[in-house]
Design an enzyme around this catalytic site. Structure first.
Site, short mmCIF file in Angstrom:
data_model
loop_
_atom_site.label_atom_id
_atom_site.label_comp_id
_atom_site.label_asym_id
_atom_site.label_seq_id
_atom_site.Cartn_x
_atom_site.Cartn_y
_atom_site.Cartn_z
N GLU A 68 40.11 27.51 47.77
CA GLU A 68 40.91 27.12 48.49
C GLU A 68 42.09 27.19 48.63
O GLU A 68 42.99 27.93 49.88
CB GLU A 68 40.31 25.35 48.60
CG GLU A 68 38.98 25.74 48.39
CD GLU A 68 38.28 25.57 47.18
OE1 GLU A 68 39.03 26.09 46.69
OE2 GLU A 68 37.45 24.50 47.48
N ASN A 115 39.39 32.95 44.44
CA ASN A 115 39.54 32.18 42.98
C ASN A 115 40.31 32.77 42.58
O ASN A 115 39.28 34.40 42.35
CB ASN A 115 38.74 31.13 41.86
CG ASN A 115 37.32 31.67 42.01
OD1 ASN A 115 36.68 32.71 43.04
ND2 ASN A 115 36.61 31.40 40.64
N GLU A 138 41.29 33.73 38.52
CA GLU A 138 41.36 33.12 37.31
C GLU A 138 42.51 34.01 36.51
O GLU A 138 42.80 35.22 36.47
CB GLU A 138 39.72 33.42 36.71
CG GLU A 138 38.56 32.25 37.22
CD GLU A 138 37.79 32.61 36.40
OE1 GLU A 138 37.59 33.05 35.41
OE2 GLU A 138 37.17 31.21 36.81
N CYS A 166 42.69 20.74 44.89
CA CYS A 166 43.14 21.44 46.70
C CYS A 166 42.41 20.51 46.90
O CYS A 166 43.57 21.05 48.06
CB CYS A 166 41.27 22.58 46.43
SG CYS A 166 41.54 24.28 45.35
N CYS A 180 38.54 21.02 44.45
CA CYS A 180 38.86 20.05 43.70
C CYS A 180 39.94 18.86 43.65
O CYS A 180 40.24 19.57 44.68
CB CYS A 180 39.16 20.51 42.06
SG CYS A 180 40.68 21.50 42.54
N CYS A 198 42.36 28.50 42.86
CA CYS A 198 41.05 28.32 43.10
C CYS A 198 40.74 29.07 44.31
O CYS A 198 42.29 29.55 45.43
CB CYS A 198 40.89 26.87 43.60
SG CYS A 198 40.56 25.97 42.35
N1 THU Z 1 36.64 26.73 41.41
C1 THU Z 1 36.71 27.23 43.22
O1 THU Z 1 37.57 28.09 43.26
N2 THU Z 1 36.92 26.03 44.41
C2 THU Z 1 36.26 24.74 43.94
O2 THU Z 1 36.57 24.31 44.97
C3 THU Z 1 36.33 24.36 42.36
C4 THU Z 1 36.54 25.32 41.44
C5 THU Z 1 36.70 27.24 40.66
C6 THU Z 1 38.34 27.58 39.86
C7 THU Z 1 37.22 28.81 38.52
O3 THU Z 1 38.07 30.14 38.57
C8 THU Z 1 36.01 28.61 38.63
O4 THU Z 1 35.33 28.07 40.04
C9 THU Z 1 35.44 27.73 37.69
O5 THU Z 1 35.76 26.01 37.31
#
Ligand code: THU
Length: 138
Positions: free
Chosen positions: A58, A45, A47, A92, A89, A56
Site C-alpha cells: 500500500e 511489498n 522486503e 499503512c 496494517c 508494504c
Molecule cells: N504486507 C503488505 O504489504 N501489506 C499488508 O496489508 C499486510 C502486510 C507485507 C509486509 C511484509 O512484507 C509481508 O506482507 C508479511 O507481513
C-alpha cells in the site's frame, strides 16, 4: 457480497503482486491506487534483509503516486493470496489517511473480493492535521 468496487483496479493489484519482493516472508502483496483523475499506480511489498525496513504494498503504491505528483486519491485495491482478508496494517492506514481518509479500500485475494471500506473506517479517531493544528498556543 462486497460493496461496489472497481474490478479493473483489483486486477491491477493482482498484477502488482507479481512484482512484490518478499524473499523473507514469501508473503506477496499487491496494491493498485486510482486517483480522481483516473490514473492507476501499482505497488508491491518490498522486503529487506534488515526486516524492519520492509515497505508494504500500500505504501509502495502511495509513494509512487506522490512521486508522480498525484495526491488526489479515490480508491485502492489490496491483494494477497490468503483465504482471509489481508487488510492494510496500522502504519499503512495512517499513511493513506494523510492524503484521503475517505479513500475507498478494496480487500481481495486472487479470486474473490472480501469487502470495501474507507480508511476512516479502518482508522477511527486518527491523529490528523486538524488535531495537529489545534495545539494550544503557549
Ligand atoms: N504486507 C503488505 O504489504 N501489506 C499488508 O496489508 C499486510 C502486510 C507485507 C509486509 C511484509 O512484507 C509481508 O506482507 C508479511 O507481513
Amino acid at each position: 457480497m462486497a460493496q461496489e468496487f472497481d474490478a479493473k483496479l483489483v486486477e491491477e493489484a493482482r498484477k502488482a503482486r507479481q512484482r512484490a519482493y518478499a524473499p523473507y516472508s514469501n508473503f506477496k502483496v499487491g496494491a493498485a491506487l486510482r486517483t480522481k483523475s483516473g490514473k492507476v499506480f501499482r505497488g508491491g511489498n518490498v522486503e529487506n534483509i534488515s526486516i524492519g525496513l520492509t515497505i508494504c504494498a500500500e505504501r509502495s503504491a502511495a509513494v509512487t503516486a506522490v512521486a508522480a505528483g498525484e495526491m488526489d486519491w479515490e480508491e485502492i485495491a489490496v491483494v494477497a493470496d490468503t483465504t482471509r482478508p489481508t487488510s492494510p496494517c496500522g502504519a499503512c492506514r495512517q499513511f493513506l489517511a494523510e492524503f484521503n481518509p475517505d479513500l475507498k479500500v478494496v480487500v481481495a485475494n486472487q479470486t474473490e473480493v472480501f469487502y470495501t471500506v474507507t480508511v476512516a473506517e479502518l482508522l477511527p479517531k486518527a491523529f490528523d492535521n486538524d488535531t495537529y493544528k489545534s495545539q494550544s498556543k503557549n
